[in-house]
Every structure is written in C-alpha cells, then in structure tokens.
Design an enzyme around this catalytic site. Structure first.
Site, mmCIF file in Angstrom:
data_model
loop_
_atom_site.group_PDB
_atom_site.id
_atom_site.type_symbol
_atom_site.label_atom_id
_atom_site.label_comp_id
_atom_site.label_asym_id
_atom_site.label_seq_id
_atom_site.Cartn_x
_atom_site.Cartn_y
_atom_site.Cartn_z
ATOM 1 N N LEU A 86 0.824 -1.204 0.000
ATOM 2 C CA LEU A 86 0.000 0.000 0.000
ATOM 3 C C LEU A 86 0.863 1.260 0.000
ATOM 4 C CD1 LEU A 86 -2.456 -1.430 2.644
ATOM 5 C CD2 LEU A 86 -2.952 -1.134 0.203
ATOM 6 N N PRO A 87 0.309 2.385 -0.468
ATOM 7 C CA PRO A 87 1.133 3.577 -0.705
ATOM 8 C C PRO A 87 1.392 4.469 0.498
ATOM 9 C CG PRO A 87 -1.082 3.956 -1.518
ATOM 10 C CD PRO A 87 -1.037 2.530 -1.063
ATOM 11 N N THR A 133 5.911 0.689 2.700
ATOM 12 C CA THR A 133 6.892 1.516 3.401
ATOM 13 C C THR A 133 6.135 2.535 4.236
ATOM 14 O OG1 THR A 133 8.507 1.254 1.624
ATOM 15 C CG2 THR A 133 8.862 3.075 3.157
ATOM 16 N N LYS A 222 14.022 0.196 6.201
ATOM 17 C CA LYS A 222 13.629 0.651 4.865
ATOM 18 C C LYS A 222 13.731 2.170 4.744
ATOM 19 C CE LYS A 222 12.140 0.778 0.703
ATOM 20 N NZ LYS A 222 10.802 0.420 0.246
ATOM 21 N N LYS A 300 7.095 10.742 -0.117
ATOM 22 C CA LYS A 300 6.444 10.219 1.088
ATOM 23 C C LYS A 300 7.457 9.549 2.009
ATOM 24 C CE LYS A 300 4.894 6.227 1.172
ATOM 25 N NZ LYS A 300 5.315 4.873 1.628
#
Length: 350
Positions: A86-87, A133, A222, A300
């Site tokens: 998912l974003p 992330t 990450k 992001k």
C-alpha cells in the site's frame, strides 16, 4: 492455505503474480495448495492482475484464484496470511483495521463445512505481511492491534483463542526486482515461529529475507535505505546532466561509472538517463519514466525518514535537501513518474 493480497499497484501487481504462480527457482514445494484472493480499490488493477496471471499460469504451480469484492470480505474469509502493498501509512492503517474488524469470532469446525476454501487444517491464526513503506511507529501500532485480536479455535484441542500476528516487511529492488522475484525483504518480527512461517511466501516474491529485529524495525531499516537511495539518485542525476553538458556520451559515462567508485543501483539498474538506460537494458527512464518507483512515493518516504530523524533529535541535512527537491518535483507535476525523473527536473525540462 488461504492467502489474500491487498494492493495491486506497480509493485504489488508483480509480487502478487509471483506469489500466485511462482517462476522457476522461486517455486517452494513446501507450501500446500493455495487459495489466493486479491483485492484493490481500482478495478483496472484487478483486471490487469487477472489478465497477466492467465498468461503466466501453469497447472503445476497456479493457485486457486478469487477476487474479493470488499475489504470486509477479506477478513470474513478467515485468511491464513494477508499480504499488503500500500502507498501510505493511512492506507495501511485503514486496510489492516478493516480486515481485523471483520475477522469472524470463530471458524466452523472442518466437519461442519464442505467448502474447500475454509476446510484446511488451519489454526485460525492470521499473519499480516505488510510490505508497504510506512512509519516504524505505525508498524508498531498495527502490530499491537493485530496481536491483541483473536479468533476462537474449535480445531484446537483446548478450544481457545488463537492470536493473530503482524510483521512489517518492506521491500527493496524496485519494479524490476518485483517482476523478477529478486526483492529484498526487511522484516520486523517479534516471533521466531512467525518468521519461519512467512519464509516460503517471501521466497516466492524475493531472493533475500533480512530479519531486522522487533516489530517496526523492518520499516526503520527501509526508511534508512530510501533516505540513502534518494540522495544517491540525485547525485547520479547531477552527474549524468553534467556529462551531457560537457559533451560526454551518456552510455560511455554510465559504463565508466559502473566499473568505478560511483557504481550503485541508481547508475546500473535504474539509470535516470534514457539513453544510458536503453543501453543497459534496465531503468524506467527508457520508457519515459513510466512504471517505476514514483516521485510522490519517494517524497512520502523522505517525509517519513526526516520526521523520524526529528523525533530522535537527529540532523539529516542531505535527506532534508533530497526531500525538498522531490517536493518541488512533485509540485511541478512529476509525482506519478519514476523518481529518476529528477534528472529532467534539474535540467528544467517540462
């Protein structure tokens, strides 16, 4: 086993395809037959998955396939595993929360149903594998949410509740790595048993699985990786632009860099110069910066990294500068294009 995959964007699509119908060496015979359910808000993404799955499926490796009509139905189906790609943090919170809220209080005994979908020898424990992330603090919050929920287990000898689990497992390797099943998974997991249980699934989608520590540690690793990657890409963009200005053939420059000290992923695998990328046979810039890791997504991740640094009282001046550059690129309309498009932004290309 019953596996659900939520999020079929550029990365998730390729990961889901490999999980449902693994390629060659990625096949793990230790996995039992799989019922594979997909869900995405965009029907076009689901259609793309179904079309590509049909062209890559073989009778020996393909999972039994279904499409979930709602997120609620994913939870109601009592999955053994839920993989998400998912974003944003908000999307991960919403998706995991909705699925957990719709887990049934108990699962019918195997003898009470003939539905192959539910009649496996499962323990009624669901493991979430979140490859998104997101903020380490959000990962910890979701871990707490999932591990404090439970489902009544009539299959268990003592008929007690089975508590679910959540691991943060963001990936590195880009769309090419997702397509080739060569991704690196950075895993935050509190349970050795859970870490063992997710290995066969991750190995279908990637090549390296790195245990990073407790819940949230995968997300932390990450963010550190992507803070370095953003600065790396900006540096390669500047170097390739300088080479153009000085009249150097971009393929010569890229070739020299890739056997010299500047060699890195951004120069070799995802070179931002279209001419160099075409010569290398790899990189979103060769296709107009389409289909790679979006500039808005890199922004992001940089926001998350810089925010985490501020929370810890740590100065991250290069990450901050990278964030500002990607914010400006996003504001100038480059958000949906691969983050290597920074090369064109720095040149003033519109």
């Amino acid at each position: 086993i019953n596996v659900s995959f939520v999020g079929l964007g550029n990365m998730g699509l390729q990961m889901a395809l490999n999980l449902a119908a693994p390629k060659g060496e990625a096949v793990d015979d230790s996995l039992p037959p799989m019922h594979f359910t997909v869900y995405d808000l965009q029907e076009s993404n689901v259609s793309k998955f179904m079309e590509q799955h049909a062209t890559t499926t073989t009778t020996t490796t393909a999972a039994k396939l279904s499409v979930a009509s709602t997120l609620s139905s994913v939870g109601e189906s009592s999955p053994d595993f839920v993989v998400t790609s998912l974003p944003t943090c908000e999307a991960s919170e919403a998706v995991v929360g909705d699925i957990v809220a719709n887990f049934p209080a108990s699962i019918p005994n195997n003898n009470e149903t003939n539905d192959d979908h539910n009649s496996n020898s499962k323990t009624n424990k669901c493991i979430f594998i979140d490859t998104s992330t997101i903020s380490p603090n959000i990962s910890k919050k979701l871990h707490q949410l999932v591990t404090t929920s439970a489902t009544f287990s009539p299959h268990n000898q003592h008929q007690h509740q089975q508590h679910h689990d959540y691991v943060d497992a963001p990936v590195s390797g880009g769309v090419k790595g997702a397509t080739d099943a060569t991704l690196t998974f950075m895993v935050g997991c509190s349970s050795p048993t859970t870490f063992t249980a997710i290995q066969p699934l991750l190995r279908r989608m990637g090549k390296s699985v790195i245990p990073c520590g407790e819940a949230g540690s995968g997300s932390a690793v990450k963010l550190c990786n992507n803070a370095a990657l953003a600065a790396q890409m900006v540096g390669i963009c500047e170097a390739m632009n300088l080479g153009d200005a000085l009249g150097v053939d971009p393929t010569v420059l890229a070739g020299a860099m890739n056997i010299s000290t500047a060699k890195c992923w951004s120069s070799e695998v995802n070179n931002p110069h279209p001419t160099a990328a075409r010569e290398l046979g790899s990189g979103a810039s060769a296709d107009g910066y389409e289909g790679g890791f979006g500039t808005a997504l890199m922004l992001k991740d940089l926001n998350l990294a810089v925010d985490a640094g501020e929370e810890e009282g740590l100065a991250l001046p290069v990450a901050g500068l990278s964030r500002d550059l990607y914010r400006m690129a996003d504001l100038h309309g480059y958000g949906r294009r691969d983050f290597g498009v920074m090369l064109e932004f720095l040149k003033g290309v519109k």
